[in-house]
Write an enzyme that holds these catalytic residues in place. Structure first.
Site, short mmCIF file in Angstrom:
data_model
loop_
_atom_site.label_atom_id
_atom_site.label_comp_id
_atom_site.label_asym_id
_atom_site.label_seq_id
_atom_site.Cartn_x
_atom_site.Cartn_y
_atom_site.Cartn_z
N VAL A 102 1.00 -1.32 -0.13
CA VAL A 102 -0.01 -0.01 -0.02
C VAL A 102 0.84 1.23 0.02
CG1 VAL A 102 -1.76 1.31 1.30
CG2 VAL A 102 -1.88 -1.03 0.93
N ALA A 257 4.24 -4.57 7.70
CA ALA A 257 3.02 -4.84 7.03
C ALA A 257 3.18 -4.04 5.57
CB ALA A 257 1.61 -4.27 7.78
N ASP A 258 2.49 -4.89 4.76
CA ASP A 258 2.46 -4.25 3.30
C ASP A 258 1.24 -3.60 3.19
OD1 ASP A 258 4.82 -5.33 1.29
OD2 ASP A 258 4.66 -6.40 2.93
N SER A 259 0.09 -4.13 4.15
CA SER A 259 -1.18 -3.36 3.84
C SER A 259 -2.11 -3.80 5.20
CB SER A 259 -1.97 -4.01 2.63
OG SER A 259 -3.21 -3.79 2.65
#
Length: 386
Positions: A102, A257-259
């Protein structure tokens, strides 16, 4: 030893360390075109959601800045509309490099918003260009300050949580997944930033990290960062996490976290979900450390997160220094890439997702640069940390 950075800049020059060659080889690559930035992100020469957002934004800023200083300016600087028509497809192209992250979309949206505002206000094209350059460079600069803030928020919360459960808040043992340190960000790190902060305030005993697939980012990259800072650390194979929790006191799990989507389901490196399930079984606090740019309120739940599947060949190969390790005449350690599966194995015989999704119910707290969110009546309220 000094921390290891993922990106370095000097004027218009942008360079990244090729993370595919670490830990034995530290090779810097100049990123002087948009296409090179795209390829570096796509191939995972650079990885970590904040870092790829920074690189994408910096590559756009560098592209524009170099164009402004050319003796013969390109046609796209002839008007604001020409400029917009040139830049927007570049932003769209960069976005496709890693759909799960994100931060990449957030960084490009910041540039797009500045660009749109300049066009709508009928500002001179050169003024718009300079504002876009400023916005692109700010993505990288802001990230470092946010990481330090998250490290303190998360570290202090863990100390107090341990005290509330009857512990001393001293000699803490933490575990992390993949690499969420300086190599994954503009510096200091998200999850590894919490570990670094606790080490700095003398509250940390030991940091554990798992190997992490498909590129072994834990054993190749995270292993380097604690060593550089003299932080006591231990590598754990991915399948040994349950055994670790059974036989050693672990005070908290911290992951990047990536999203993080609307219902707080979280996508991160493959293996995070496994760790979260085991942490719940052993009643170990599980914290997600991510800047507000990682939070995606437009996606309802984890089922809407696009999970990238890497080429099957990546899971079949291992690269490293030849063993026993003997330096050559130039002091470098010869490396090799070897196939660890049967040569006859077909691509469809390999399942190789890069990410998994951890349900919100397994997450104890979400830490951003603005604070720590915990569940109230079983639901996360992120209002005060966005």
């Amino acid at each position: 030893m000094a921390t290891i950075s993922s990106i370095r800049t000097s004027g218009n020059r942008v360079e990244i360390i090729d993370q595919l060659l670490l830990p034995r080889t530290q090779e810097w690559i100049e990123i002087d075109t948009i296409e090179k930035a795209y390829e570096a992100i796509k191939s995972m020469k650079i990885r970590g959601a904040p870092a790829i957002g920074s690189l994408a934004a910096l590559s756009v800023a560098s592209h524009i800045s170099a164009s402004l200083t050319q003796g013969l300016r390109p046609d796209f600087l002839s008007s604001s509309l020409e400029f917009s028509d040139h830049i927007k497809p570049l932003l769209d192209h960069l976005f496709l490099a890693r759909l799960t992250a994100v931060n990449l979309g957030a960084a490009l949206d910041q540039i797009r918003n500045v660009l749109d505002a300049g066009v709508e206000s009928n500002s001179p094209v050169e003024e718009i260009a300079r504002e876009v350059i400023k916005a692109g460079r700010a993505v990288h600069e802001i990230d470092l300050g946010q990481n330090r803030a998250m490290g303190k928020w998360g570290g202090d919360w863990i100390v107090e949580a341990v005290k509330k459960s009857g512990g001393s808040g001293e000699e803490l043992n933490l575990m992390t997944v993949c690499n969420a340190g300086s190599l994954a960000t503009s510096g200091y790190g998200t999850a590894l930033g919490v570990i670094t902060y606790l080490f700095e305030i003398r509250k940390l005993n030991k940091a554990y990290f798992i190997q992490s697939r498909p590129y072994h980012q834990g054993s190749r990259l995270t292993a380097l960062e604690p060593m550089a800072l003299d932080i006591p650390s231990v590598m754990v194979c991915d399948s040994m996490v349950g055994s670790l929790f059974q036989h050693h006191k672990i005070d908290a799990i911290v992951v990047g976290a990536d999203s993080v989507v609307k219902n707080r389901d979280t996508a991160n490196k493959i293996g995070t979900y496994n760790a979260a399930v085991l942490a719940a079984r052993h009643k170990i606090p599980f914290l997600v450390i991510a800047p507000t740019s990682t939070i995606d309120l437009n996606t309802v739940d984890g089922s809407g997160i696009p999970v990238e599947h890497r080429p099957p060949i990546e899971a079949r190969l291992v690269r490293g220094a030849l063993y026993p390790a003997t330096p050559d005449a130039n002091g470098k350690y010869p490396q090799a890439t070897v196939m660890v599966m049967p040569l006859e194995m077909k691509p469809e015989g390999v399942y190789n997702p890069s990410f998994d999704v951890t349900p919100a119910e397994l997450i104890t707290a979400i830490v951003t640069e603005k604070g720590v969110a915990v569940k109230e009546n079983g639901v996360f309220d992120l209002e005060n940390v966005l």
